[in-house]
Design an enzyme around this catalytic site. Structure first.
Site, PDB file in Angstrom:
ATOM      1  N   LYS A 182       0.839  -1.208   0.000  1.00  0.00           N
ATOM      2  CA  LYS A 182       0.000   0.000   0.000  1.00  0.00           C
ATOM      3  C   LYS A 182       0.872   1.255   0.000  1.00  0.00           C
ATOM      4  CE  LYS A 182      -1.641   2.636   3.095  1.00  0.00           C
ATOM      5  NZ  LYS A 182      -2.191   3.227   4.320  1.00  0.00           N
ATOM      6  N   ASP A 201      -6.348   0.600   0.566  1.00  0.00           N
ATOM      7  CA  ASP A 201      -6.452   0.996   1.976  1.00  0.00           C
ATOM      8  C   ASP A 201      -7.854   0.621   2.468  1.00  0.00           C
ATOM      9  OD1 ASP A 201      -8.171   2.830   0.888  1.00  0.00           O
ATOM     10  OD2 ASP A 201      -7.296   4.560   1.880  1.00  0.00           O
TER      11      ASP A 201
END
Ligand code: SF4
Length: 284
Positions: A182, A201
């Site tokens: 991420k 996310d």
């Protein structure tokens, strides 16, 4: 019901008589491969049951290219120029801000980072610290002990192995403490404009599931699903748009479906307003 009166409260069943989709964003359900056949069509309890058995249901494919294209088109109209909300002036600041944003909000991180980067302007400044020395400066973002370790560890590695420059390469970024896909995708996509993956996310996880772009719950699998479903050239913008959508409308609890331009192509089970059938497999 008196014609022309649109009720404000959605039925708990998800079936409703009113349609609150922006006219400019309306599209043919047929072209989007969606149900019902016309916007605003009322689905009674028995109709829903029948529809589940009908041929059109079995043909419904949430990943149909025309549905994906419609979702992307509407997101472009809603959020044409969005980017990462974390304040930063260079790749290092973005990396630090992204590490600090875990389990926190961008607003919270943006409150802490101006003073942080004023106090420690360079990678070398961070690399000279111990995690304990950094802790008070990042305390307000939560989980500050782990975050301090990650930031100082990343600074030491960037300084010693990458000449003080944040690498623009996924494999190298993943060697930094506290950096998973991420964070690496945020830095690569936002700063280096390199689409090596899709940022996943909490917002992307929730909304991808609501929009039936994935059935998975863990980030690596969701990212793989999105990389399959979304055209490569949209990977960076799509994640930014979905994150903004998650902040503004498609919030975790009681999403604001009545104001959402994706409403008539969204079948999430936890919608608060619906003109279309809702699906269990679109549950958060
Ligand atoms: S209709 Fe509701 S659940 Fe679906 S994307 Fe919009 S806000 Fe989210």
């Amino acid at each position: 019901m008196v014609r022309g009166i649109v009720p404000r409260q959605p039925a708990k069943t998800g079936r409703h008589e009113g349609v609150r989709v922006e006219r400019s964003l309306k599209t043919s359900h047929k072209t989007a491969g969606l149900r019902p056949d016309r916007p605003g069509q009322r689905l009674g309890p028995t109709q829903v049951g029948k529809k589940k058995k009908s041929t059109s249901i079995t043909k419904y494919n949430p990943l149909a290219p025309e549905r994906i294209a419609e979702i992307l088109k509407r997101l472009d109209q809603l959020y044409p120029d969005v980017t990462c909300a974390l304040s930063h002036k260079n790749a290092w600041e973005l990396l630090v801000a992204t590490i600090l944003s875990a389990q926190s909000t961008d607003v919270n991180v943006n409150r802490a980072t101006p003073e942080l980067f004023r106090k420690y302007p360079t990678v070398a400044d961070f690399a000279a610290l111990t995690p304990e020395q950094l802790e008070p400066d990042v305390r307000s973002t939560g989980f500050f002990r782990n975050k301090s370790k990650s930031v100082v560890g990343a600074a030491k590695k960037v300084a010693s192995e990458f000449g003080g420059q944040v690498p623009d390469d996924m494999d190298k970024l993943l060697t930094l403490p506290g950096v998973a896909r991420k964070t690496a995708n945020v830095v690569l996509g936002t700063w280096f404009l390199k689409a090596e993956g899709v940022v996943v996310d909490t917002h992307v996880t929730r909304i991808s599931r609501r929009l039936e772009l994935t059935k998975n719950t863990d980030a690596p699998k969701i990212e793989q699903d999105l990389m399959q479903a979304i055209p490569h050239e949209k990977w960076i913008l799509f994640a930014h748009q979905i994150i903004w959508h998650g902040r503004k409308l498609c919030i975790a609890r009681r999403p604001k479906c009545v104001d959402c331009a994706l409403e008539n192509i969204c079948h999430a089970e936890d919608k608060t307003w619906s003109t279309v059938e809702m699906h269990k497999n679109a549950k958060l």
